[in-house]
Write a protein that holds these residues in place. Structure first.
Motif, PDB file in Angstrom:
ATOM      1  N   GLN A  26      15.445  15.216  23.148  1.00  0.00           N
ATOM      2  CA  GLN A  26      15.060  15.579  22.019  1.00  0.00           C
ATOM      3  C   GLN A  26      14.106  14.573  21.120  1.00  0.00           C
ATOM      4  O   GLN A  26      13.113  14.682  20.587  1.00  0.00           O
ATOM      5  CB  GLN A  26      16.120  15.999  21.119  1.00  0.00           C
ATOM      6  N   ALA A  27      14.606  13.207  21.495  1.00  0.00           N
ATOM      7  CA  ALA A  27      13.764  12.183  20.883  1.00  0.00           C
ATOM      8  C   ALA A  27      12.353  12.127  21.609  1.00  0.00           C
ATOM      9  O   ALA A  27      11.462  11.691  20.770  1.00  0.00           O
ATOM     10  CB  ALA A  27      14.715  10.771  21.214  1.00  0.00           C
ATOM     11  N   GLU A  29      10.707  14.369  22.803  1.00  0.00           N
ATOM     12  CA  GLU A  29       9.995  15.364  22.276  1.00  0.00           C
ATOM     13  C   GLU A  29       9.356  15.282  20.867  1.00  0.00           C
ATOM     14  O   GLU A  29       8.111  15.526  20.568  1.00  0.00           O
ATOM     15  CB  GLU A  29      10.678  16.813  22.473  1.00  0.00           C
ATOM     16  N   VAL A  30      10.165  14.471  20.009  1.00  0.00           N
ATOM     17  CA  VAL A  30       9.711  14.148  18.716  1.00  0.00           C
ATOM     18  C   VAL A  30       8.736  13.225  18.732  1.00  0.00           C
ATOM     19  O   VAL A  30       7.646  13.204  18.045  1.00  0.00           O
ATOM     20  CB  VAL A  30      11.069  13.681  18.040  1.00  0.00           C
ATOM     21  N   GLN A  31       8.802  12.042  19.668  1.00  0.00           N
ATOM     22  CA  GLN A  31       7.835  11.099  19.802  1.00  0.00           C
ATOM     23  C   GLN A  31       6.435  11.708  20.492  1.00  0.00           C
ATOM     24  O   GLN A  31       5.363  11.347  19.984  1.00  0.00           O
ATOM     25  CB  GLN A  31       8.443  10.039  20.430  1.00  0.00           C
ATOM     26  N   GLU A  33       5.574  14.751  20.198  1.00  0.00           N
ATOM     27  CA  GLU A  33       4.528  15.472  18.974  1.00  0.00           C
ATOM     28  C   GLU A  33       4.025  14.379  17.803  1.00  0.00           C
ATOM     29  O   GLU A  33       3.046  14.879  17.593  1.00  0.00           O
ATOM     30  CB  GLU A  33       5.913  16.290  18.409  1.00  0.00           C
ATOM     31  N   TRP A  34       4.898  13.308  17.615  1.00  0.00           N
ATOM     32  CA  TRP A  34       4.086  12.502  16.977  1.00  0.00           C
ATOM     33  C   TRP A  34       2.885  11.913  17.275  1.00  0.00           C
ATOM     34  O   TRP A  34       1.866  11.706  16.632  1.00  0.00           O
ATOM     35  CB  TRP A  34       5.286  11.513  16.458  1.00  0.00           C
ATOM     36  N   CYS A  78       5.724   4.996  14.913  1.00  0.00           N
ATOM     37  CA  CYS A  78       6.281   6.056  15.314  1.00  0.00           C
ATOM     38  C   CYS A  78       8.038   5.924  15.138  1.00  0.00           C
ATOM     39  O   CYS A  78       8.556   7.027  14.729  1.00  0.00           O
ATOM     40  CB  CYS A  78       6.270   6.465  16.771  1.00  0.00           C
ATOM     41  N   GLU A  83      11.190  11.918  11.070  1.00  0.00           N
ATOM     42  CA  GLU A  83      11.412  12.697  12.000  1.00  0.00           C
ATOM     43  C   GLU A  83      12.088  12.161  13.311  1.00  0.00           C
ATOM     44  O   GLU A  83      13.351  12.466  13.749  1.00  0.00           O
ATOM     45  CB  GLU A  83      10.517  13.693  12.526  1.00  0.00           C
ATOM     46  N   ASN A  84      11.411  10.795  13.608  1.00  0.00           N
ATOM     47  CA  ASN A  84      11.947   9.969  14.680  1.00  0.00           C
ATOM     48  C   ASN A  84      13.418   9.561  14.290  1.00  0.00           C
ATOM     49  O   ASN A  84      14.324   9.467  15.009  1.00  0.00           O
ATOM     50  CB  ASN A  84      11.138   9.172  15.068  1.00  0.00           C
ATOM     51  N   THR A  87      16.170  11.928  14.611  1.00  0.00           N
ATOM     52  CA  THR A  87      16.641  12.214  15.946  1.00  0.00           C
ATOM     53  C   THR A  87      17.498  10.960  16.545  1.00  0.00           C
ATOM     54  O   THR A  87      18.406  11.177  17.016  1.00  0.00           O
ATOM     55  CB  THR A  87      15.452  12.305  16.651  1.00  0.00           C
TER      56      THR A  87
END
Length: 223
Positions: A26-27, A29-31, A33-34, A78, A83-84, A87
């Protein structure tokens, strides 16, 4: 300049569960997307960004996260993103936060090759070895010269896999430098056979004569 992130994690109580691995997923994926939103000029997608999560073979409770960034500053932006941080707050049940260590290497693309036919990138290799050598700062130039004279021994042995190397950008002190050597291997047997290779003793003697400390471990990719 691009930089490669190497982030080392240690499981809270041995090898992490599937739930812990999913938190890292998940982390990532968040990065990713960032990066798409904030660094559109950089290669996008996990493979193009050199993203991987590796588990150490010698000690399966140790893990390594890799990623490419435009710069250290971009990576830090980032990390600071809300959001990061949200997570990352889910990591403590699965990993020892106080043992997370990360740093960057300059221009070490672990997801690419020289373009020669048949070469296998490091991230596509079944086994990945990571060597960390501490070199006295005043001997860096001499070591680079000696390394350039013997690195072909390793490069030839691992073919069609490849070898990458670079210096840690963030110094722990002013008296030493850290040289990081990453290589791909088809299997553990090939990795172990290197000690019997032609000219291995000459290769080994160079590393031994300069390195104040040496740490060499093998990893398998799990994400």
């Amino acid at each position: 300049m691009t930089v490669t992130e190497l982030a080392f994690f240690v499981g809270a109580s041995g090898p992490v569960t599937a739930e812990g691995t999913e938190v890292i997923n998940q982390a990532i994926e968040v990065q990713t997307e960032w990066s798409t939103r904030n660094a559109p000029s950089m290669p996008q997608g996990r493979e193009n960004r050199g993203v991987s999560f590796l588990q150490q073979i010698e000690d399966p409770s140790v893990y390594l996260l890799t990623a490419h960034w435009a710069s250290v500053e971009e990576h830090n932006l980032c990390i600071a993103a809300p959001e990061n941080r949200e997570t990352l707050s889910k990591i403590p049940p699965y990993f020892q936060v106080d043992k997370i260590v990360y740093f960057h290497l300059k221009d070490v693309a672990i997801n690419s090759t020289s373009g020669k036919n048949g070469e296998i990138s490091i991230l596509q290799s079944p086994i990945i070895s990571v060597g960390r050598l501490t070199i006295a700062a005043e001997k860096r130039q001499a070591f680079e010269q000696a390394w350039n004279e013997v690195k072909g021994i390793l490069e030839e042995f691992v073919k069609p896999n490849v070898v990458k190397n670079g210096w840690r950008l963030e110094k722990e002190n002013e008296t030493t430098e850290e040289f990081v050597l990453v290589a791909g291997w088809p299997n553990l047997e090939k990795y172990r056979d290197f000690a019997q290779a032609k000219d291995f003793e000459r290769y080994q003697s160079v590393l031994a004569s300069f390195a104040q400390t040496r740490d060499l471990k093998c990893y398998r990719r799990i994400l």
